[in-house]
Design an enzyme around this catalytic site. Structure first.
Site, PDB file in Angstrom:
ATOM      1  N   ASP A  40      -3.122   6.789   2.239  1.00 25.36           N
ATOM      2  CA  ASP A  40      -2.468   7.785   1.342  1.00 25.36           C
ATOM      3  C   ASP A  40      -0.942   7.282   0.743  1.00 25.36           C
ATOM      4  O   ASP A  40      -0.372   7.939  -0.315  1.00 25.36           O
ATOM      5  CB  ASP A  40      -2.055   9.259   2.071  1.00 25.36           C
ATOM      6  CG  ASP A  40      -1.030   9.016   3.188  1.00 25.36           C
ATOM      7  OD1 ASP A  40      -0.752   7.870   3.334  1.00 25.36           O
ATOM      8  OD2 ASP A  40      -1.211  10.053   3.845  1.00 25.36           O
ATOM      9  N   GLY A  82       0.634  -1.327   0.056  1.00 30.57           N
ATOM     10  CA  GLY A  82       0.031  -0.104  -0.003  1.00 30.57           C
ATOM     11  C   GLY A  82       0.997   1.073   0.017  1.00 30.57           C
ATOM     12  O   GLY A  82       0.276   2.391  -0.460  1.00 30.57           O
ATOM     13  N   ASP A 124       1.456 -11.038   6.803  1.00 27.32           N
ATOM     14  CA  ASP A 124       1.951 -10.102   5.795  1.00 27.32           C
ATOM     15  C   ASP A 124       3.167  -9.505   6.231  1.00 27.32           C
ATOM     16  O   ASP A 124       3.784  -8.733   5.191  1.00 27.32           O
ATOM     17  CB  ASP A 124       0.841  -9.110   5.479  1.00 27.32           C
ATOM     18  CG  ASP A 124       0.321  -8.286   6.727  1.00 27.32           C
ATOM     19  OD1 ASP A 124      -0.176  -8.892   7.573  1.00 27.32           O
ATOM     20  OD2 ASP A 124       0.516  -6.868   6.550  1.00 27.32           O
TER      21      ASP A 124
END
Ligand code: AMP
Ligand code: MG
Length: 540
Positions: free
Chosen positions: A152, A119, A287
């Site tokens: 973001d 991300g 993860d």
């Protein structure tokens, strides 16, 4: 020669950048997402998406790891250049770079979370250095990707300093880890609600360039498996074995079994290393576990000051303490069982997977006992030594004793007349010291008696202990001091602290610096309950 994303590049491109050669095998050999760009999406049937970093306003290099730069073949003038800051802030690409984000899932705090993915990590490419070693270069905080979900893709300076410093400190301690090449300020603010209490505020942003032979996580295997994408799972497993475990020979199920067993033993050894040096990862979700057994994803991690197996640095973990210090080996095993389930479609039965899990337990016991012998200065760890160190740990926990200081000073105990004298500095609370004094005296008598039975010479014992018990670790308060200074505009502390962490087992103050001793000091009182020093938020 250089592909600029947005900004015009200065004409100072150092010649050595030409020596970074990229082969980008992940992109070349595994299926990718036909769609590009950062639009948030579910990505099925693919392991990566092409996405370019989002340029930032004013890149400024704050710190560089000289060892990592040298490993990549970069010279001092390379890393000092304006080009370096532009490239490692994500504003420009060097020839051969082909940025991408990877697709993975994971179990977070014990629950399946579905697709997560990179991300806020964007890999620039895989480079092979002069000695033939593969280093994937990955920016963390370089902007949104398809996997950013509602966030973001950015990172704040404080967490970037922590990742940069700890990656390199761990490397110098000899603990397997992803590395950090650089820390670049973006010149832009990022808004974060640090305490999750409804008070978001702007904070300075930064980008870390991390480096590792592979950033594959357990979650990379879990996601295709969870979707029934068995062909993709097999392709990924074959690729991982070929690229990251080239020494493994054979084929079919036997090869997969050997590979899984190696992942298990590497993970076991990593856990033993964390326990040896007092490192608490803080977010051991699947993860965040590396297939290569590297420490990966430095978030709300922490270092043990007063010995306490119950301690977790992560505020989000405070309720269940799932990721507390003493529980880490058990959590790693739990995570390996998740990985075993994920790759089970590649096996006809469960025996080989169970054998791998069993190998974890065996390898952890061996590594942990070896650490016990080394930390106590014994030629070998006998069964009764396991009780010896367990009792010591119990007393240390009750009496609030600094783990690093205690074990470092233990080599100064006179085995013919053992006293607490060399160990006094490791106590935090005089009253507790008083209350447990007799208990420690008894333990020292037992320990000295054991040493007298041991075969090592005094000099060999001392050396063995010195190399197992670091003098310098990246204490939480030390990192926080550097962060406070950097947020006030003085970034010099980052390099100073890194310097102090470069030879953590040496007695001589690093580089002869007059103030180096202070980096070996125990946590001061002011840091006891301060955010960043005792508890850390995930907000980063
Ligand atoms: P972590 O627990 O920090 O390892 O992150 C879990 C997931 O959240 C990963 O998929 C990260 O890539 C993602 N993530 C964390 N922070 C951000 C961020 N600021 N922007 C986008 N994704 C993020
Ligand atoms: Mg992560």
């Amino acid at each position: 020669m250089m592909r600029a994303l947005m900004v015009a590049l200065p004409p100072d491109m150092p010649s050595l950048f030409d020596t970074l050669r990229f082969d980008n095998t992940f992109l070349a050999e595994l299926p990718g997402d036909p769609d590009t760009g950062a639009r948030r999406r579910e990505v099925r049937g693919a392991l990566w998406s092409r996405v370019t970093p989002t340029p930032v306003a004013a890149p400024r290099t704050l710190a560089v790891s000289r060892e990592m730069a040298a490993t990549l073949g970069l010279r001092d003038d390379d890393v000092a250049s304006e080009t370096f800051a532009q490239v490692f802030a994500g504003n420009a690409l060097l020839p051969g770079m082909d940025p991408f984000a990877t697709n993975y899932g994971g179990h977070q705090f014990g629950h399946w979370a579905g697709q997560l993915g990179d991300g806020r990590a964007i890999s620039l490419g895989e480079t092979v250095n002069a000695t033939g070693d593969r280093w994937e270069l990955q920016l963390k905080g370089a902007g949104a990707t398809p996997y950013s979900r509602s966030a973001d893709g950015r990172a704040v300076l404080r967490s970037s300093i922590r990742e940069f410093l700890c990656s390199e400190a761990m490397h110098h301690l000899g603990v397997p880890t992803t590395r950090a090449l650089s820390l670049v300020a973006t010149g832009e603010d990022v808004v974060r609600d640090m305490f999750y209490d409804g008070h978001p505020k702007p904070e300075p942003g930064a980008v870390v360039c991390r480096a590792a032979p592979s950033f594959l996580r357990f979650g990379h295997f879990e996601l295709p498996s969870s979707r029934g994408e068995v062909d993709l799972l097999r392709q990924l497993t074959d690729f991982a074995i070929r690229r990251d475990f080239p020494h493994l020979a054979g084929s079919g199920e036997a090869l997969y079994a050997d590979w899984f067993a190696e992942v298990c033993t590497r993970t076991a050894r990593l856990m033993a290393e964390w326990m040896r040096v007092g490192f608490v990862h803080g977010v051991m979700n699947t993860d965040n576990l590396s297939i290569l057994g590297l420490t990966i994803d430095y978030g709300p991690y922490g270092w043990i000051d007063a010995y306490d197996p119950e301690w977790t640095p992560n505020t989000t973990d405070a309720g269940g303490r799932r990721y507390r210090f003493g529980w880490q080996p058990a959590v790693a095993r739990w995570n390996l069982v998740r990985l075993a389930q994920a790759i089970s479609p590649l096996f006809a039965g469960g025996e080989a997977l169970q054998a791998g899990i069993d190998a974890f337990g065996g390898a952890y016991t061996v590594a942990d006992r070896d650490n016990t012998a080394r930390k106590l200065g014994l030629a070998e760890c006998r069964d009764d030594d396991v009780a010896l160190i367990r009792d010591l740990h119990g007393s240390m926990q009750e009496a609030e004793v600094d783990m690093t200081l205690w074990f470092r000073a233990l080599m100064d105990v006179d085995i013919d007349a053992p006293t607490l004298k060399p160990l006094e500095e490791s106590f935090y609370d005089p009253a507790k010291r008083e209350a447990h004094g007799a208990q420690f005296d008894d333990w020292l008598q037992r320990y000295a008696a054991r040493l007298r039975e041991d075969t090592l010479s005094a000099a060999d014992r001392r050396e063995r202990m010195r190399l197992a018990n670091p003098k310098y670790v990246l204490r939480n308060y030390l990192a926080q001091e550097v962060i406070d200074r950097a947020e006030a505009g003085d970034a010099a502390g980052i390099g100073e602290l890194l310097e102090a962490m470069r030879r953590p087992y040496d007695d001589i103050p690093v580089g002869g610096r007059a103030d180096s001793e202070r980096y070996a000091a125990k946590r001061p009182d002011w840091a006891r309950d301060r955010a960043g020093c005792s508890m850390l938020s995930c907000s980063s």
